[in-house]
Design an enzyme around this catalytic site. Structure first.
Site, PDB file in Angstrom:
ATOM      1  N   ASP A  75      67.529  65.055  83.875  1.00  0.00           N
ATOM      2  CA  ASP A  75      68.891  65.467  83.514  1.00  0.00           C
ATOM      3  C   ASP A  75      69.049  66.966  83.323  1.00  0.00           C
ATOM      4  OD1 ASP A  75      67.411  65.233  80.924  1.00  0.00           O
ATOM      5  OD2 ASP A  75      69.356  65.792  80.101  1.00  0.00           O
ATOM      6  N   ASP A  78      63.946  69.203  81.259  1.00  0.00           N
ATOM      7  CA  ASP A  78      62.805  68.415  80.803  1.00  0.00           C
ATOM      8  C   ASP A  78      62.469  67.366  81.863  1.00  0.00           C
ATOM      9  OD1 ASP A  78      64.859  66.541  80.500  1.00  0.00           O
ATOM     10  OD2 ASP A  78      65.118  67.054  78.394  1.00  0.00           O
ATOM     11  N   TYR A 231      71.243  61.737  73.616  1.00  0.00           N
ATOM     12  CA  TYR A 231      72.506  61.361  74.241  1.00  0.00           C
ATOM     13  C   TYR A 231      73.131  60.185  73.495  1.00  0.00           C
ATOM     14  CZ  TYR A 231      71.613  64.492  78.148  1.00  0.00           C
ATOM     15  OH  TYR A 231      71.393  65.610  78.923  1.00  0.00           O
ATOM     16  N   GLU A 484      69.869  76.337  79.014  1.00  0.00           N
ATOM     17  CA  GLU A 484      69.480  75.098  79.676  1.00  0.00           C
ATOM     18  C   GLU A 484      70.629  74.615  80.552  1.00  0.00           C
ATOM     19  OE1 GLU A 484      66.993  71.040  78.795  1.00  0.00           O
ATOM     20  OE2 GLU A 484      68.225  71.826  77.157  1.00  0.00           O
TER      21      GLU A 484
END
Length: 534
Positions: A75, A78, A231, A484
């Site tokens: 996603d 990572d 999430y 990120e």
């Protein structure tokens, strides 16, 4: 004196933004955006892989559970494959192709767009192993069983066990089932003509997943508690069920899906929630805009259906008016979306760009709906036409591409200045193809994470979290709130960049035809000059 200084600052910012926004190459932005998804691939990479610094990874995903979960997307920076944001990414990529497929094709990127979608849907087909079972997440087990956030290494070096989590009848997850159903229904529309057999398979899974999510209701993060830290489903599962029903209706035209949206609008919050954000978690604005379009597209609606769909439209208008800053009420972010001094829509500190890209896409879609209806948007702070909505969408794209006070493109690899220290494990460590020596979890932190230099690999097309509410951005690998990037940041811009490229080239062509005289005009003008000379 104070007012003069303020005016000077505003003027400097305006001139900087205007200069940066001149002649932006939206075609290049589109191409780079689609390239990013190849950098995020998990699994065995194809021979057509264009991001050369990536290699095969996650080849044993699902092995411990006896299922094949190889593939899909990481996603962000990572090595976790989170099902909910991945499915939203595929929904938005598919929506981009549905709305702007011709523009994407004209830019020569249609095949890459379909490849990006199919890489995700192939994985969802694998993950949906039973009508009432969906594997929702795959992640490394490190030390105490927490995520790979304790580990900084290339995806190609992963040696830790990979744990997979599922939802089923006893452990429901209506939100992730609904979003995955929406993604596969939207992808069905994309592949319906070019690959009908594959499209029918996607629709089969989409219908089963919607039935699963609706019949066994519950939040996925209550069943998969490990997801809560990363999430969590704050909005609940109701928006995803409405979202899935709308996509299934658009895919099939079957009335029962529209009736589901109409009948559950009040109970599920579709006609009740007035929101100012759109994201992988909060889908209400997208639901409301899609539902409002039914008023234009559907024939023979009953009076009750019209009444309910008009309530959806009212909430869609609230969202759009909020983006335009034309709702009445206190300016606390709950009624209107804040703007940074440089003009960026600002919702919150962590990864604000996800809200910017989502809003820009929805504004463009709703602008087209308004134009098709020949109407105007009625906001408390004044009316707005399609051109104003599209203007705001374009301004957000320009901001992302460098028309901002920092003169930084937040689309990595675009323009002369962009983030070089993206919070991304694979990009921040020397490529496996150049140095095959194993890099362990902590070694990656010691040798690579803390380096002051730019990343050895450029994760082209990634849209990072972006600046704060004052347009300030710190390019630091440890500043993950800003540096990120996530797949769902970039996905909505695929469609918008294609739209803007088409609009720009059409405008330039029209201007050129006006400015460049035809042969007949040249001959005519010469005749006039001769007459005057005589």
């Amino acid at each position: 004196m104070g007012n003069e200084r303020f005016v000077t600052v505003v003027l400097v910012v305006f001139l900087a933004v205007a200069a940066a926004s001149k002649d932006l190459d939206y075609k290049d932005a589109l191409s780079k955006s689609l390239l990013y998804f190849e950098a995020q691939r998990s699994g065995r990479l194809p021979y057509t892989q264009r991001v050369a610094w990536r290699g095969h990874s996650g080849l044993t995903d699902g092995l411990q559970q006896g299922v094949d979960l190889v593939g899909g997307y990481y996603d962000a920076g990572d090595h976790v494959k989170f099902g909910l944001p991945m499915a939203f990414t595929i929904t938005m990529l598919s929506w981009s192709v549905i709305e702007y497929g011709e523009e994407i094709a004209a830019a020569g990127e249609y095949r890459h767009a379909l490849e990006a979608i199919k890489w995700g849907t192939d994985y969802f087909i694998k993950a949906h192993t039973h009508p009432f079972v969906l594997w929702a997440e795959a992640r490394p087990l490190v030390g105490d069983g927490d995520t790979d956030h304790y580990c900084w290494q290339r995806p190609e070096d992963m040696t830790t066990s990979r744990q997979a989590y599922k939802i089923d009848k006893e452990n429901p997850g209506s939100d992730i089932a609904g979003e995955t159903a929406a993604a596969m229904a939207a992808a069905f529309i994309v592949f319906r003509k070019s690959n009908p057999k594959y499209a029918r398979l996607l629709l089969h899974h989409a219908r089963q997943l919607f039935e699963f999510g609706d019949k066994y209701r519950g939040k996925y993060d209550s069943s998969i508690r490990e997801a809560k830290s990363y999430y969590p489903s704050w909005s609940g599962y109701e928006d995803e069920l409405l979202w899935a029903a709308l996509w299934l209706h658009r895919a099939t035209g079957r009335k029962e899906y529209m009736e589901y949206v109409v009948e559950n609008g009040g109970a599920f919050g579709g006609t009740g929630w007035a929101v100012t954000e759109f994201s992988w978690d909060v889908k209400f604005a997208g639901v409301q805009i899609m539902a409002s379009k039914l008023l234009q597209d559907e024939r023979n609606l009953t009076k009750a259906q019209v009444t309910e769909l008009e309530q959806y439209r009212a909430k869609a208008e609230h969202y759009v008016c909020a983006c335009l800053h034309k709702n009445a009420g206190d300016d606390d972010g709950s009624v209107n979306v804040h703007r940074s001094p440089g003009g960026m829509l600002y919702v919150r500190q962590w990864n604000n760009m996800q809200y910017v890209t989502g809003a820009a896409f929805l504004l463009a879609v709703y602008a087209a709906q308004l134009e098709a209806a020949g109407g105007r948007l009625r906001c408390a702070g004044g009316d707005a036409g399609p051109e104003e909505l599209m203007g705001l969408a374009k301004s957000q794209a320009e901001y992302i591409l460098g028309a901002n006070p920092m003169r930084t493109s937040y689309l990595v690899g675009f323009g002369p200045k962009y983030p070089g220290r993206v919070h991304h494990r694979g990009a921040s460590i020397v490529t496996y193809k150049r140095s095959k020596g194993f890099i362990g979890c902590m070694q990656g932190y010691y040798d690579w994470y803390g380096r002051r230099g730019t990343n050895p690999n450029v994760v082209v097309g990634a849209i990072v979290g972006g600046p704060d509410g004052r347009d300030q951005f710190r390019d630091d690998r440890g500043n993950y709130m800003q540096t990120e990037a996530c797949t769902y940041n970039t996905a909505p811009m695929v469609g918008l960049f294609a739209k803007l490229h088409h609009s720009t080239t059409t405008s330039l062509s029209a201007r050129s035809s006006k400015e460049t005289p035809t042969i007949r005009q040249v001959v005519s003008r010469r005749a006039i000059y001769r007459e005057r000379a005589d």
